[in-house]
Design an enzyme around this catalytic site. Structure first.
Site, PDB file in Angstrom:
ATOM      1  N   GLU A 185       0.815  -1.217   0.000  1.00  0.00           N
ATOM      2  CA  GLU A 185       0.000   0.000   0.000  1.00  0.00           C
ATOM      3  C   GLU A 185       0.849   1.268   0.000  1.00  0.00           C
ATOM      4  O   GLU A 185       0.347   2.370   0.232  1.00  0.00           O
ATOM      5  CB  GLU A 185      -0.936  -0.021   1.209  1.00  0.00           C
ATOM      6  N   HIS A 257      -4.912   1.522   7.028  1.00  0.00           N
ATOM      7  CA  HIS A 257      -3.491   1.796   6.792  1.00  0.00           C
ATOM      8  C   HIS A 257      -2.875   2.245   8.117  1.00  0.00           C
ATOM      9  O   HIS A 257      -3.576   2.817   8.960  1.00  0.00           O
ATOM     10  CB  HIS A 257      -3.304   2.946   5.778  1.00  0.00           C
ATOM     11  N   CYS A 375      -3.159  11.341   3.563  1.00  0.00           N
ATOM     12  CA  CYS A 375      -3.360  10.403   2.446  1.00  0.00           C
ATOM     13  C   CYS A 375      -3.135  11.093   1.109  1.00  0.00           C
ATOM     14  O   CYS A 375      -2.760  10.463   0.128  1.00  0.00           O
ATOM     15  CB  CYS A 375      -4.796   9.877   2.432  1.00  0.00           C
TER      16      CYS A 375
HETATM   17  O1  SUG Z   1      -7.695   2.978  -0.352  1.00  0.00           O
HETATM   18  N1  SUG Z   1     -10.463   5.128  -0.421  1.00  0.00           N
HETATM   19  C1  SUG Z   1      -9.042   4.955  -0.250  1.00  0.00           C
HETATM   20  C2  SUG Z   1      -8.523   5.877   0.817  1.00  0.00           C
HETATM   21  C3  SUG Z   1      -7.023   5.862   0.898  1.00  0.00           C
HETATM   22  C4  SUG Z   1      -6.507   6.499   2.151  1.00  0.00           C
HETATM   23  N2  SUG Z   1      -5.107   6.578   2.132  1.00  0.00           N
HETATM   24  C5  SUG Z   1      -4.309   6.553   3.227  1.00  0.00           C
HETATM   25  N3  SUG Z   1      -4.749   6.164   4.394  1.00  0.00           N
HETATM   26  N4  SUG Z   1      -3.093   6.881   3.089  1.00  0.00           N
HETATM   27  C6  SUG Z   1      -8.722   3.493   0.101  1.00  0.00           C
HETATM   28  O2  SUG Z   1      -9.497   2.891   0.854  1.00  0.00           O
HETATM   29  C7  SUG Z   1     -12.626   4.787  -1.499  1.00  0.00           C
HETATM   30  C8  SUG Z   1     -13.218   4.985  -2.875  1.00  0.00           C
HETATM   31  C9  SUG Z   1     -14.721   4.856  -2.887  1.00  0.00           C
HETATM   32  O3  SUG Z   1     -15.288   4.265  -1.989  1.00  0.00           O
HETATM   33  O4  SUG Z   1     -15.341   5.332  -3.865  1.00  0.00           O
HETATM   34  C10 SUG Z   1     -11.117   4.619  -1.479  1.00  0.00           C
HETATM   35  O5  SUG Z   1     -10.550   4.045  -2.375  1.00  0.00           O
END
Ligand code: SUG
Length: 452
Positions: A185, A257, A375
């Site tokens: 990730e 994460h 993020c």
């Molecule tokens: O991978 N959300 C992302 C959020 C990423 C957060 N990043 C960090 N914590 N660094 C994920 O879960 C949701 C998209 C949606 O539901 O339409 C999404 O992909």
């Protein structure tokens, strides 16, 4: 020939920069990430990509006004027709969209996600001061845990190779093999700590055959094997690498994460007690390597329940060092509205004295998908010479800030619902927008649609 010493005197000072992921024109709320509570909670809600993109740019501007340099990474091509074609949908683009929507609206939403905006998941980066070959290393994340995110690695690699093009100074690796055993990730599960004694790369992982415990409800996305491979590719010294398991209960409470419950910069680590297993052991390990300068502030669950930390994201903040040496924490406005989260952030200023102030920013459109300020950015430590060697026009000055805002105003819709994704006119709109963007960012052709 022995590797040159990159830690000795005479070396340019390292500086931490960050690349912000631009919120794409297809930003919407499709509930794609099981285990990410905000993503699921906002499933199907109409989105406002224009407002969300402007929020991201406003955060960027706020940070620039603090005196820090910032760069950007472009959104990816979405809806991503090549993925639909690989899944057997054929015909003209409009037919592919229509057929995919008829077969599965959820699939069309997945290949249309603007998830590349969360640049913390783009790659894991190591500075040249820490790598045995003295180059900056970047390993694009394969993001295999979620289908919609697994589509990012190829374009991310292409973009990073344009920006970090100078092979003498930079190595952009291939992403790890696309298999769940190597679920990676990126920087969301990695942080670098540094004191005068040296630096440590702390990799948070959630899954391994030898794991102490496993989450019962939600997936652990990052594997130990992936973190080990990333550390190897980034040419880190074994003594500088700490691989530590994320707390399974924390994952079950929505910390998908490790950056949901921890953030660090230089000698300072802010961490929730449910971020990692055996925090005492982790503290001892870090202190053994980094010495007494290391400063760890722990939030106990009693002070700040993990459910509040997941809802308000105080740890998913940007911990920034200003030119005068003072520290600022850039936190999401949701944290100001959540008393335990706000209380914790105030404690950092008032009683701990580890940051001089909290700056709240509104990135609500991103937060609704589980992405806070941290993020949205990928940190990269560079020397002045390395920064000067970067390709493309990605560092944001006043002119580029204005161009980006005008570009969003011109191309982005202020309302998007899942049905809009099948509209061929919308596909053309997004392509035109991205074509213009890559021209003024001087990135050349990075999208599949630009090659045909
Ligand atoms: O991978 N959300 C992302 C959020 C990423 C957060 N990043 C960090 N914590 N660094 C994920 O879960 C949701 C998209 C949606 O539901 O339409 C999404 O992909």
């Amino acid at each position: 020939m022995p590797p040159p010493s990159h830690r000795g005197p005479g070396r340019d000072a390292d500086r931490e920069y960050a690349f912000d992921g631009l919120v794409g024109p297809t930003h919407h709320h499709a509930g794609l990430s099981f285990g990410n509570l905000a993503s699921v909670a906002h499933t199907g809600e109409p989105a406002n990509p224009r407002a969300s993109a402007l929020e991201g740019l406003s955060k960027l501007d706020t940070i620039r006004r603090l005196g820090l340099a910032r760069a950007v990474l472009p959104p990816h091509e979405r809806p991503y027709l090549p993925a639909l074609r690989r899944l057997g949908f054929s015909g003209r683009d409009s037919e592919v969209l229509e057929r995919a929507y008829a077969a599965s609206p959820a699939l069309l939403a997945s290949v249309s996600s603007a998830s590349s905006m969360w640049a913390a998941n783009a790659a894991t980066v190591s500075p040249s001061s820490d790598s045995t070959d003295g180059r900056v290393h970047l390993v694009p994340a394969n993001l295999v845990s979620m289908f919609h995110r697994s589509l990012e690695a190829e374009t991310t690699t292409r973009v990073l190779r344009r920006v970090f093009a100078d092979r003498e100074r930079f190595e952009v690796h291939d992403a790890l093999p696309q298999h769940p055993d190597y679920g990676d990730e990126g920087a969301a599960n990695h942080t670098r700590l540094a004191t005068s004694k040296g630096s440590v790369h702390l990799f948070g992982w959630g899954r391994a055959p030898e794991a102490i415990s496993r989450p019962a409800r939600y997936p652990a996305r990052q594997t130990l094997a992936a973190s080990q491979a990333v550390a190897r590719l980034n040419q880190l010294r074994e003594s500088d690498v700490v691989l530590w398991q994320q707390h399974a209960h924390g994952i079950d409470l929505g910390a998908f994460h490790s950056d949901v419950l921890a953030v660090a910069h230089a000698e300072l680590l802010l961490v929730h007690e449910l971020a990692f297993v055996d925090l005492t052991g982790l503290t001892a390990r870090l202190r053994a390597r980094l010495g007494d300068e290391l400063r760890i502030v722990v939030a106990a669950d009693e002070e700040l329940p993990a459910s509040d930390a997941v809802a308000a994201y105080p740890f998913n903040s940007e911990l920034l060092e200003l030119a005068d040496g003072s520290r600022v924490i850039v936190a999401p406005s949701e944290s100001r509205e959540n008393p335990p989260a706000a209380g914790f952030l105030e404690r950092l200023v008032e009683s701990e004295g580890v940051v001089s102030r909290v700056v709240y920013v509104n990135v609500n459109g991103s937060m609704k998908n589980g992405g806070g300020p941290a993020c949205l950015r990928l940190r990269v430590v560079l020397t002045d010479a390395e920064r000067a060697a970067l390709g493309a026009r990605v560092f944001v000055d006043d002119a580029l800030q204005g161009e980006l805002e005008a570009w969003v105003q011109k191309h982005y819709r202020d309302r998007l619902v899942p049905e809009d994704l099948r509209d061929p006119a919308f596909l053309n709109e997004t392509r035109q927008a991205l074509d213009e963007l890559t021209a003024f960012l001087q990135l050349g052709s990075v999208y599949d649609f630009q090659k045909t």
